[in-house]
Design a protein around this motif. Structure first.
Motif, PDB file in Angstrom:
ATOM      1  N   GLN A 137       0.834  -1.199   0.000  1.00 25.89           N
ATOM      2  CA  GLN A 137       0.000   0.000   0.000  1.00 25.89           C
ATOM      3  C   GLN A 137       0.868   1.248   0.000  1.00 25.89           C
ATOM      4  N   LYS A 178      -3.444   5.498  -1.205  1.00 26.37           N
ATOM      5  CA  LYS A 178      -3.957   4.556  -2.197  1.00 26.37           C
ATOM      6  C   LYS A 178      -4.497   3.317  -1.485  1.00 26.37           C
ATOM      7  N   PRO A 179      -5.402   2.579  -2.133  1.00 23.29           N
ATOM      8  CA  PRO A 179      -5.844   1.327  -1.521  1.00 23.29           C
ATOM      9  C   PRO A 179      -4.749   0.264  -1.615  1.00 23.29           C
ATOM     10  N   PRO A 180      -4.865  -0.782  -0.828  1.00 24.85           N
ATOM     11  CA  PRO A 180      -3.888  -1.877  -0.913  1.00 24.85           C
ATOM     12  C   PRO A 180      -3.914  -2.547  -2.295  1.00 24.85           C
ATOM     13  N   LEU A 183       3.740   0.587   2.832  1.00 30.71           N
ATOM     14  CA  LEU A 183       3.221  -0.230   3.933  1.00 30.71           C
ATOM     15  C   LEU A 183       2.927  -1.616   3.364  1.00 30.71           C
ATOM     16  N   LEU A 199      -2.863  -6.134  -4.222  1.00 29.05           N
ATOM     17  CA  LEU A 199      -2.514  -7.528  -3.974  1.00 29.05           C
ATOM     18  C   LEU A 199      -1.184  -7.868  -4.634  1.00 29.05           C
TER      19      LEU A 199
END
Lengths: 113, 112
Positions: free
Chosen positions: B37, B41-43, B88, B45
């Motif tokens: 992440q 921003k969103p995580p 992250l 995959l």
């Protein structure tokens, strides 16, 4: 590509209900809607999910429209600790019986005293 | 109990270092995930393990190497990272691939 669209930010007064909308007009019949939230610099926290019917748990309620093209997450009595980024997500099936979460951009919800 | 633990909480490494991130869960979950992440921003995959076998690799560069030694443990080995890999790194687990994912607190990585 994101399958959901959400407002960038919202405010809500403490003690009131927070209603967070999400559009997912291209959702397929077997794809679930999930909601997670992320408080600053922490890991995402699961809130609720649903397919067709409305759902309620101890954290929130999820209202899904009959055509399934949109949904609303409701936090019934918002507190300051509910300030977070709320993600609306569609879970899609992929190859080999796998599933993936397709994340929206998130709504920054600010609860004001 | 829906706890996923990650160590370390923070990591600073140089571009020539080798380090590892660790993720552990004791919920009996058989699917485990690595996400990356970036700020605001969103995580995203990276990898999915199902029953200790790698089932999804989202075209992640080979400088990231996942490992699942047993059903409770997931590692991410890092080597020759770039400054743009600073992010992250989140681990998650679920009872099975189609079930709800539960996330750990993440490891904040800074590559100098």
């Amino acid at each position: 590509d994101a399958k959901t669209t959400q407002p960038t930010s919202m405010d809500c007064a403490e003690g009131r209900a927070a209603n967070l909308p999400c559009n997912h007009s291209t959702i397929s019949g077997n794809e679930y809607v999930y909601w997670y939230r992320q408080i600053h610099s922490q890991g995402p926290q699961y809130i609720i999910h649903g397919l067709k019917n409305n759902e309620t748990n101890e954290m929130a309620s999820l209202i899904i429209t009959e055509d399934r093209k949109s949904s609303t997450l409701i936090l019934p009595h918002a507190t300051l600790r509910d300030t977070a980024v709320y993600y609306c997500i569609v879970r899609v099936a992929t190859l080999g019986s796998n599933y993936q979460l397709i994340w929206g951009a998130g709504t920054k919800l600010i609860i004001k005293p | 109990d829906t706890e996923v633990t990650q160590t370390p909480k923070h990591l600073v490494m140089g571009m020539t270092n080798k380090k590892s991130l660790k993720c552990e869960q004791h919920m009996g979950h058989r699917a485990m995930y690595w996400y990356k992440q970036k700020a605001k921003k969103p995580p995203e995959l990276m990898f999915v393990y199902s029953y200790e076998k790698l089932s999804i690799n989202e075209s992640v560069p080979s400088r990231f190497s996942p490992e699942c030694p047993n059903s409770s443990l997931l590692n991410l080995h890092l080597h020759a990272l770039q400054p743009e890999d600073s992010a992250l790194y989140l681990c998650a687990s679920s009872q099975a691939a189609r079930q709800t994912q539960y996330f750990g607190p993440g490891t904040r990585l800074l590559v100098l």
